[in-house]
Design a protein around this motif. Structure first.
Motif, short mmCIF file in Angstrom:
data_model
loop_
_atom_site.label_atom_id
_atom_site.label_comp_id
_atom_site.label_asym_id
_atom_site.label_seq_id
_atom_site.Cartn_x
_atom_site.Cartn_y
_atom_site.Cartn_z
N MET A 247 0.81 -1.21 0.00
CA MET A 247 0.00 0.00 0.00
C MET A 247 0.85 1.27 0.00
O MET A 247 0.32 2.37 -0.08
N ILE A 248 2.17 1.10 0.10
CA ILE A 248 3.07 2.25 0.20
C ILE A 248 3.63 2.59 -1.18
O ILE A 248 4.09 1.71 -1.92
N LYS A 249 3.62 3.88 -1.52
CA LYS A 249 4.13 4.37 -2.80
C LYS A 249 5.17 5.45 -2.53
O LYS A 249 4.86 6.64 -2.53
N PRO A 250 6.43 5.06 -2.29
CA PRO A 250 7.46 6.04 -1.94
C PRO A 250 7.74 7.07 -3.03
O PRO A 250 8.14 8.19 -2.74
N VAL A 251 7.59 6.66 -4.29
CA VAL A 251 7.76 7.57 -5.42
C VAL A 251 6.52 7.44 -6.30
O VAL A 251 6.15 6.33 -6.69
N ASP A 252 5.89 8.57 -6.58
CA ASP A 252 4.56 8.54 -7.21
C ASP A 252 4.51 9.48 -8.42
O ASP A 252 4.36 10.68 -8.29
N ASP A 253 4.70 8.90 -9.62
CA ASP A 253 4.49 9.62 -10.87
C ASP A 253 5.38 10.85 -10.99
O ASP A 253 4.92 11.96 -11.27
N VAL A 254 6.69 10.65 -10.81
CA VAL A 254 7.64 11.76 -10.83
C VAL A 254 8.28 11.88 -12.22
O VAL A 254 8.92 10.94 -12.71
N SER A 255 8.11 13.02 -12.83
CA SER A 255 8.73 13.34 -14.12
C SER A 255 9.63 14.56 -13.93
O SER A 255 9.15 15.64 -13.58
N VAL A 256 10.95 14.37 -14.14
CA VAL A 256 11.90 15.47 -13.97
C VAL A 256 12.92 15.43 -15.09
O VAL A 256 13.14 14.40 -15.74
N SER A 257 13.57 16.57 -15.31
CA SER A 257 14.65 16.68 -16.28
C SER A 257 15.84 17.30 -15.59
O SER A 257 15.73 18.37 -14.98
N ILE A 258 17.00 16.63 -15.65
CA ILE A 258 18.23 17.10 -15.02
C ILE A 258 19.15 17.64 -16.11
O ILE A 258 19.46 16.95 -17.09
N GLU A 259 19.58 18.88 -15.94
CA GLU A 259 20.42 19.52 -16.96
C GLU A 259 21.88 19.18 -16.74
O GLU A 259 22.40 19.20 -15.62
N GLU A 260 22.56 18.87 -17.83
CA GLU A 260 23.97 18.52 -17.77
C GLU A 260 24.80 19.71 -17.30
O GLU A 260 24.56 20.86 -17.68
N GLY A 261 25.80 19.41 -16.45
CA GLY A 261 26.72 20.43 -15.98
C GLY A 261 26.17 21.32 -14.88
O GLY A 261 26.81 22.31 -14.51
N LYS A 262 25.03 20.98 -14.33
CA LYS A 262 24.40 21.76 -13.27
C LYS A 262 24.36 20.96 -11.96
O LYS A 262 24.46 19.74 -11.96
N LEU A 263 24.17 21.68 -10.86
CA LEU A 263 23.97 21.05 -9.56
C LEU A 263 22.48 21.13 -9.23
O LEU A 263 21.95 22.22 -9.01
N THR A 264 21.84 19.99 -9.21
CA THR A 264 20.42 19.90 -8.90
C THR A 264 20.25 19.25 -7.53
O THR A 264 20.78 18.16 -7.29
#
Length: 258
Positions: free
Chosen positions: A15-32
């Motif tokens: 019943m646990i959903k630790p990550v739920d429908d996550v859409s992200v974009s990480i840019e190269e050469g950056k600190l996110t």
């Protein structure tokens, strides 16, 4: 330019959903940086990116390639490497031996029984380069268990850097560090971010706000905000979900109460 992307990434355990429908974009050469309260799904998200967890739904793309189903070691070879909240080093070995193991894995050399471990000049040069990079050259002969906690953190990062990552995922690298050690680690992470793409999970908010290019905010497994540090600091939704009544001055690194 995008280097890492997730599309509708989710994982569910009962019943646990630790990550739920996550859409992200990480840019190269950056600190996110990825922030959120305890239980927000930050480490679970890292586990999905690196293959420790298989997603229930969604995909992970690295440099445009779908790597969702690749085993962990193949993701590392492509350039996606991480550290852990709990230190993951070889305590009985010296600093140099720890790094050499990671470097040898990268070169893929099959060692013969009577080979000297320091007989390969290319490997030894790479070991020295990593030790210099993580500021442990003067500690190369010290047994890992005898290092300070801060130096042990640097060593773990050295093992990751030995794989020559393009993207380095850091999971709470300042955990357990004192004020001075945290300052040194913050400077070190900032230096790394000028050389490669860094994705940071960290609770030390003044540091996060001062060194990040972009911040992603997770709450209950879902992405609730993303943007520049100043935008995240000003977000009422983020204040409510994570910071409560606390607000941080990015320049001074001080906490105030609204």
């Amino acid at each position: 330019m995008e280097i890492l992307r997730t599309e509708n990434l989710s994982v569910q355990f009962g019943m646990i959903k630790p990550v739920d429908d996550v859409s992200v974009s990480i840019e190269e050469g950056k600190l996110t940086s990825i922030i959120g309260p305890n239980g927000a799904g930050k480490t679970s998200f890292f586990n999905l990116l690196t293959g420790l967890y298989a997603p229930t739904n969604g995909r992970v793309f690295f440099d445009g390639e779908d790597i969702t189903d690749l085993p962990i070691h193949e993701k590392v070879l492509k350039g996606l490497t991480r550290t852990f909240q709990i230190l993951n080093i070889f305590d009985p070995l010296t600093v140099e031996q720890n790094v050499r193991i990671a470097v040898q894995r990268r070169f893929g050399r099959q060692w013969k029984l009577f080979d000297r471990v320091d007989s390969n000049g290319e490997v030894e040069d790479a070991v020295s380069e990593v030790l210099e990079r993580v500021r442990l050259k003067d500690k190369r002969g010290v047994v890992a268990s005898d290092l300070s906690h801060g130096h042990r953190r640097h060593l773990e990062m050295g093992l990751s850097l030995a794989t020559q990552p393009r993207v380095l995922l850091l999971d709470e690298p300042m955990s357990g560090l004192g004020m001075y050690e945290s300052s040194v680690m913050s400077e070190f992470i900032g230096d790394l971010a000028r050389e490669l793409t860094v994705v940071l999970v960290e609770h030390h908010m003044p540091v996060v706000l001062s060194i990040s290019d972009t911040i992603l905010v997770l709450s209950r497994g879902r992405l609730i905000a993303q943007g520049a540090p100043a935008d995240i600091q000003a977000s009422e939704q983020v204040q409510e979900a994570y910071l409560g009544s606390r607000r941080f001055d990015i320049q001074a690194g001080e906490t105030s109460h609204a």
